[in-house]
Design a protein around this motif. Structure first.
Motif, PDB file in Angstrom:
ATOM      1  N   GLU A  62      50.649  46.301  44.465  1.00  0.00           N
ATOM      2  CA  GLU A  62      50.066  44.965  44.608  1.00  0.00           C
ATOM      3  C   GLU A  62      48.831  44.802  43.717  1.00  0.00           C
ATOM      4  O   GLU A  62      48.030  45.703  43.589  1.00  0.00           O
ATOM      5  CB  GLU A  62      49.651  44.727  46.059  1.00  0.00           C
ATOM      6  N   ASP A  63      48.693  43.636  43.125  1.00  0.00           N
ATOM      7  CA  ASP A  63      47.538  43.358  42.267  1.00  0.00           C
ATOM      8  C   ASP A  63      46.231  43.345  43.046  1.00  0.00           C
ATOM      9  O   ASP A  63      45.202  43.770  42.550  1.00  0.00           O
ATOM     10  CB  ASP A  63      47.724  42.030  41.529  1.00  0.00           C
ATOM     11  N   ASN A  64      46.249  42.828  44.285  1.00  0.00           N
ATOM     12  CA  ASN A  64      45.027  42.787  45.110  1.00  0.00           C
ATOM     13  C   ASN A  64      44.523  44.206  45.347  1.00  0.00           C
ATOM     14  O   ASN A  64      43.339  44.475  45.245  1.00  0.00           O
ATOM     15  CB  ASN A  64      45.258  42.161  46.483  1.00  0.00           C
ATOM     16  N   ASN A  65      45.451  45.076  45.699  1.00  0.00           N
ATOM     17  CA  ASN A  65      45.119  46.463  45.970  1.00  0.00           C
ATOM     18  C   ASN A  65      44.550  47.126  44.714  1.00  0.00           C
ATOM     19  O   ASN A  65      43.606  47.900  44.797  1.00  0.00           O
ATOM     20  CB  ASN A  65      46.369  47.195  46.456  1.00  0.00           C
ATOM     21  N   LEU A  66      45.110  46.815  43.568  1.00  0.00           N
ATOM     22  CA  LEU A  66      44.670  47.417  42.310  1.00  0.00           C
ATOM     23  C   LEU A  66      43.234  47.023  41.976  1.00  0.00           C
ATOM     24  O   LEU A  66      42.447  47.862  41.548  1.00  0.00           O
ATOM     25  CB  LEU A  66      45.615  47.034  41.173  1.00  0.00           C
ATOM     26  N   SER A  67      42.882  45.764  42.206  1.00  0.00           N
ATOM     27  CA  SER A  67      41.509  45.336  41.917  1.00  0.00           C
ATOM     28  C   SER A  67      40.516  46.025  42.853  1.00  0.00           C
ATOM     29  O   SER A  67      39.414  46.395  42.444  1.00  0.00           O
ATOM     30  CB  SER A  67      41.370  43.823  42.007  1.00  0.00           C
ATOM     31  N   GLU A  68      40.917  46.245  44.099  1.00  0.00           N
ATOM     32  CA  GLU A  68      40.070  46.960  45.060  1.00  0.00           C
ATOM     33  C   GLU A  68      39.907  48.428  44.632  1.00  0.00           C
ATOM     34  O   GLU A  68      38.804  48.977  44.682  1.00  0.00           O
ATOM     35  CB  GLU A  68      40.702  46.873  46.451  1.00  0.00           C
ATOM     36  N   ILE A  69      40.997  49.028  44.187  1.00  0.00           N
ATOM     37  CA  ILE A  69      40.961  50.417  43.713  1.00  0.00           C
ATOM     38  C   ILE A  69      40.039  50.540  42.501  1.00  0.00           C
ATOM     39  O   ILE A  69      39.235  51.467  42.414  1.00  0.00           O
ATOM     40  CB  ILE A  69      42.384  50.914  43.356  1.00  0.00           C
TER      41      ILE A  69
END
Length: 79
Positions: A62-69
């Motif tokens: 997921e893109d949301n998860n990637l930005s958080e990572i």
């Protein structure tokens, strides 16, 4: 999947890195030369040459998860 260059040049940095990425469900691989190890493994990380930059492969869907990572990885990424 996203790949970034990171630096883990101290024991404290390795410990905090593993603690930070262990919070996420996705897989992380560290690539150094011909070696690929699980980034959540402290013992595996210490088997690498930590004096050089290491390639981190993030297997996030997921893109949301990637930005958080990426926010969490900010202190380790080589710019």
């Amino acid at each position: 999947m996203k790949t970034v260059q990171i630096s883990l040049n101290s024991i404290d940095k390795v410990k905090s890195f593993v603690n930070d990425i262990s919070k996420f469900d996705c897989d992380f691989d560290l690539i150094s030369g011909r070696y690929v190890i699980d980034a959540k493994s402290i013992m595996g990380i210490f088997s690498l040459d930590l004096s050089k930059p290491i390639e981190l492969s993030i297997h996030a869907e997921e893109d949301n998860n990637l930005s958080e990572i990426m926010k969490v990885l900010e202190p380790y990424i080589i710019k």
